[in-house]
Write a protein that holds these residues in place. Sequence first.
Motif, short mmCIF file in Angstrom:
data_model
loop_
_atom_site.label_atom_id
_atom_site.label_comp_id
_atom_site.label_asym_id
_atom_site.label_seq_id
_atom_site.Cartn_x
_atom_site.Cartn_y
_atom_site.Cartn_z
N LYS A 1 5.38 8.90 -9.63
CA LYS A 1 5.80 7.86 -8.66
C LYS A 1 6.78 8.20 -7.72
N LEU A 2 7.90 9.23 -7.92
CA LEU A 2 8.71 9.62 -6.99
C LEU A 2 7.80 10.59 -5.74
N GLU A 3 6.86 11.20 -6.30
CA GLU A 3 5.95 11.89 -5.08
C GLU A 3 5.09 10.86 -4.44
N ALA A 4 4.60 9.97 -4.99
CA ALA A 4 4.03 8.75 -4.12
C ALA A 4 4.79 8.12 -3.15
N ILE A 5 6.17 7.83 -3.80
CA ILE A 5 6.93 7.20 -2.74
C ILE A 5 7.31 8.04 -1.54
N ASP A 6 7.44 9.40 -1.56
CA ASP A 6 7.91 10.25 -0.82
C ASP A 6 6.49 10.45 0.20
N GLN A 7 5.17 10.25 -0.40
CA GLN A 7 3.96 10.41 0.40
C GLN A 7 3.98 9.16 1.32
N ILE A 8 4.19 7.85 0.93
CA ILE A 8 3.97 6.64 1.74
C ILE A 8 5.10 6.84 2.84
N GLU A 9 6.28 7.26 2.34
CA GLU A 9 7.60 7.23 3.35
C GLU A 9 7.01 8.33 4.42
N TYR A 10 6.45 9.58 4.04
CA TYR A 10 6.06 10.40 4.95
C TYR A 10 5.00 9.93 5.99
N LEU A 11 4.16 8.99 5.61
CA LEU A 11 2.90 8.40 6.27
C LEU A 11 3.58 7.38 7.27
N LEU B 1 4.06 0.25 -5.68
CA LEU B 1 4.53 1.26 -6.38
C LEU B 1 5.57 0.99 -7.50
N ASP B 2 6.54 0.02 -7.10
CA ASP B 2 7.52 -0.77 -7.89
C ASP B 2 7.01 -1.24 -9.18
N GLU B 3 5.70 -1.79 -8.89
CA GLU B 3 5.18 -2.63 -9.95
C GLU B 3 4.23 -1.96 -10.80
N ALA B 4 3.93 -0.75 -10.37
CA ALA B 4 2.93 0.04 -11.11
C ALA B 4 3.45 0.64 -12.48
N ARG B 5 2.89 0.63 -13.63
CA ARG B 5 3.49 1.05 -14.81
C ARG B 5 2.86 2.24 -15.35
N THR B 6 1.31 2.44 -15.18
CA THR B 6 0.73 3.58 -15.68
C THR B 6 0.38 4.52 -14.91
N LYS B 7 -0.25 5.67 -15.05
CA LYS B 7 -0.79 6.79 -14.36
C LYS B 7 -1.77 6.21 -13.39
N GLU B 8 -2.58 5.52 -13.87
CA GLU B 8 -3.59 5.00 -13.02
C GLU B 8 -3.21 4.06 -12.08
N GLU B 9 -2.04 3.15 -12.61
CA GLU B 9 -1.70 2.13 -11.61
C GLU B 9 -0.76 2.75 -10.44
N ILE B 10 -0.19 3.79 -10.65
CA ILE B 10 0.47 4.68 -9.73
C ILE B 10 -0.47 5.24 -8.72
N ASP C 1 -3.53 4.08 -7.98
CA ASP C 1 -4.22 2.88 -7.39
C ASP C 1 -2.98 2.17 -6.33
N ALA C 2 -1.96 2.22 -6.52
CA ALA C 2 -0.93 1.67 -5.59
C ALA C 2 -0.81 2.56 -4.39
N GLY D 1 -1.67 1.56 -0.88
CA GLY D 1 -0.28 1.45 0.07
C GLY D 1 -0.68 2.37 1.34
N ARG D 2 -1.24 3.29 1.08
CA ARG D 2 -1.71 4.42 2.35
C ARG D 2 -2.91 3.62 3.30
N LYS D 3 -3.65 2.92 2.50
CA LYS D 3 -4.48 2.39 3.34
C LYS D 3 -3.86 1.00 4.38
N ILE D 4 -3.00 0.53 3.65
CA ILE D 4 -2.18 -0.73 4.34
C ILE D 4 -1.54 -0.12 5.53
N ILE D 5 -0.57 1.12 5.21
CA ILE D 5 0.17 1.69 6.30
C ILE D 5 -0.80 2.22 7.58
N ALA D 6 -2.18 2.81 6.94
CA ALA D 6 -3.05 3.40 7.98
C ALA D 6 -3.80 2.33 8.77
#
Length: 366
Positions: free
Chosen positions: A141-151, A176-185, A187-188, A192-197
């Motif tokens: 989840k921390l990696e995902a946060i870094d990735q969307i901030e980077y984008l 990402l805050d609401e994601a609980r499982t690996k799959e949800e992370i 998906d989020a 998230g990347r699509k929303i920003i892009a």
Amino acid sequence: MKLTFPHMGYSYVAFKALINELGYEVVVPPEPSKRTMDLGVRYSPEFACIPFKVLMGTYLETIEMGAEMAISSGGVGPCRAGFYGVMHQKILNELGYDFEVLIFDPPQSNYLDFIKKLRRVKPRGMSWRVFIELIKKNYRKLEAIDQIEYLMYRIMPYEINKGDTYRAFNNALSMLDEARTKEEIEDALWEGRKIIARIPQDRSRNPLKIGIVGEIYVVLEPAVNFYIQRTLGEMGVYTDRSIWLTSYTQKNVIVEGKIGEHDIHQMAHPYLNELIGGHGINSIGETVIYAKQGYDGMIQLAPFSCLPEIMAKGIMPRVSREVGIPVLTIFIDEQTAAAGVITRLEAFLDLLKRRREEKAQETCNA
């Protein structure tokens, strides 16, 4: 037990989730504010650097919120950060607080101590397998946060409507805050990347490119560096910073021997060939790398009185001259004001624009 941790950028989303899943009550630290700084300055040594003071203020604020223990990272080498935990604990004890600061130093420095502290955090009755899986999941989840901030910072200089990218980033962060499982992370992250892009962009722009180096805390905590990356992005500047929490963790904690930083140290070697603690040598080496990648300028962020960055600043004029890249150094302490930082940024951008125009003119005349 109520646990807390230092506030560092958007990482609180992942740390909050991990502590909750371990079965503890989490006290999410507030974003550093003027009150945080005032508390930290009041109870810290005068010449302590700003990360020390901000953490001091954060601990005091979370104690007011009911926290009983803070989990933080330590450090090794010449940098004073390795003594933060001991000093914070001593000050809090002298103030009469029943509060513990649990410091995790890099495991390479003392594996037994690292495992001993993990045992303290691991809930009784939870297997090591489950414990490690929870850490791995929330690290993802921390990696995902870094990735969307980077984008976000990649898109921001091209956005047509100012503020769209930051709003999209906050939406992605909420998912990402609401994601609980690996799959949800996963998906989020995908959504998230699509929303920003999808932010409306003008790709015909040719923004200035600025690299950001310096001490890890002032680089990663927007509330301390006056939201410098977001500010520059909304001014139409393409920025890239040298430090991300997950990449730093991989290079300095997970992988022994700082594998991955060899190239940086090689680039710094002609100017600085000694480890001086903190991120001093990285600031030099990464400046050389950014120059080779064609960046227009560099910003070095550092706490006032940070010795590694002071040493790096002393070397920067030679680096700037020899690799041909202007460098703006901003030292930050409790006296630094946003207006002053903005003024310096605007002047620096004017310099970089003129420099780019002069280069273009020289090319035309050649």
